[in-house]
Design a protein around this motif. Sequence first.
Motif, PDB file in Angstrom:
ATOM      1  N   PRO A 130       0.068 -10.644  10.726  1.00 60.73           N
ATOM      2  CA  PRO A 130      -0.054  -9.529   9.776  1.00 60.73           C
ATOM      3  C   PRO A 130       1.155  -9.470   8.842  1.00 60.73           C
TER       4      PRO A 130
ATOM      5  N   GLN B  69      -0.692   1.120  14.478  1.00 63.51           N
ATOM      6  CA  GLN B  69      -2.009   1.328  13.869  1.00 63.51           C
ATOM      7  C   GLN B  69      -2.698   0.030  13.490  1.00 63.51           C
ATOM      8  N   ASN B  70      -1.907  -1.026  13.265  1.00 66.02           N
ATOM      9  CA  ASN B  70      -2.482  -2.301  12.837  1.00 66.02           C
ATOM     10  C   ASN B  70      -2.333  -3.411  13.877  1.00 66.02           C
TER      11      ASN B  70
ATOM     12  N   SER C 112      -0.893  -1.892   2.602  1.00 66.48           N
ATOM     13  CA  SER C 112      -2.158  -2.576   2.893  1.00 66.48           C
ATOM     14  C   SER C 112      -1.862  -3.850   3.670  1.00 66.48           C
ATOM     15  N   ILE C 113      -2.424  -3.976   4.849  1.00 68.58           N
ATOM     16  CA  ILE C 113      -2.147  -5.118   5.715  1.00 68.58           C
ATOM     17  C   ILE C 113      -2.961  -6.328   5.273  1.00 68.58           C
TER      18      ILE C 113
ATOM     19  N   ILE D  42       2.927   1.917  11.329  1.00 66.82           N
ATOM     20  CA  ILE D  42       1.939   0.948  10.842  1.00 66.82           C
ATOM     21  C   ILE D  42       1.790  -0.197  11.839  1.00 66.82           C
TER      22      ILE D  42
END
Length: 415
Positions: free
Chosen positions: A68, A117-118, A60-61, A114
């Motif tokens: 981040p 994606q983030n 979970s970011i 990730i």
Amino acid sequence: MRHVFVNILGVEVDFTTKVEDFIKHSGPKITYTKQPLQNEFFIRSNELLFEQSINDIEVSIADWEGIPCFFSTGERSNLPFDIFAASFFLIARYEEYLPHVKDIHGRFSPKDSIAYQNGFLQKPVVDIWAYKFLNVLKERFPDLVFKAKSFDFISVLDVATSHCYANRGVVRGVAGLLMDLGTFKLKRVVDRILVGLNRQKDPYDNYEELISLHRKNNIKCNFFFQFADYSKYDKNVSTNSIKFKSLIKYVADYAPVSLAASYSSFSDLDLLKKEKRNLEGIINRPVTSSKMRYNRVDVPETYRNLMAAEFTDDYTMGYTYELGFRAGTCTSFQFYDIPLEVKQPIKVHPFAVHDYALSKIKKDEVVLQQIKMLANEVKHVNGTMIVMFSNELLGNKETRNWLSLYTDIINEHHV
């Protein structure tokens, strides 16, 4: 922890699991566990670094002052997240051990990461976290000793195709000519004939200019030559070519020469050893650095094979079609083999820029802006900016003058 403290921050560390030794120590100290002992600097640990094997992990970011982060720790911890577990997750490429769909060449897709994606693929977050961590530590320990690094810039030249037309033998030359005629590529036909008659230099023959450019700007560079037999994905000049061998020797007089491993050697250890041995025979010195064809990495097998072939350094950690930091860092690191639970004696040098990622950008000024943005990210954390260009693309002037653009990049970022 050693990557964060030693490699990035230049802070020497020792570890202990004995409470009495920890309490006796009078200098700066940190507890990394579930609960603090007293009122010391405390980072609440995530389970990741205490587990065995690979487990499916939910990430979970969160946000740490605009950066981040993940593996949040709660209020009592002096950091809002477990910097060590998060760094390990990225650097050890934990997500590449998890189930994922590989592309046609067996590669991990950046879109499954990730970071992509983030939205933080283009930030060396591990290094950014480390320097923010250092600032927090200096507030608590004003006398903390650390050794600052300086920004570095390295150019990797991937020579999987040393010449476009020259030195390819009669059969391959005629076959290429007939193919160009059959597809009405008349400019290539003319160029091929002129090169064959020695009236024009081969378009990929830019070695003298590249060496001169690097020396003029004091740029560190490394030429990776493929020295392999012909195959579907390996189409370089024959290893029997005297002129090809002379070229490699010439380049080796001015710059480090390393092995661009063939596509075929990816899963063939004996062939990998043979290519390394043959290249060493040409330059009469050990070849210790590698780069895999098409940036194919299968963790941990690729690094196990490279170690078995006695390579000490690898430059494959990056994405071919995406700019950014695949392992979340712009600092070289030792590969950690998670199934064996051991740090391996091979150093991974992550690159941030691949020329095929740049080829998707239409305007030269935007290319330069993108590289400048990435270089500034690296400069802020005193890291190493590694760019990778293929000899094949640098000799291509059909879509843009790549050699001229590369020259602008080197002139802009020499150190």
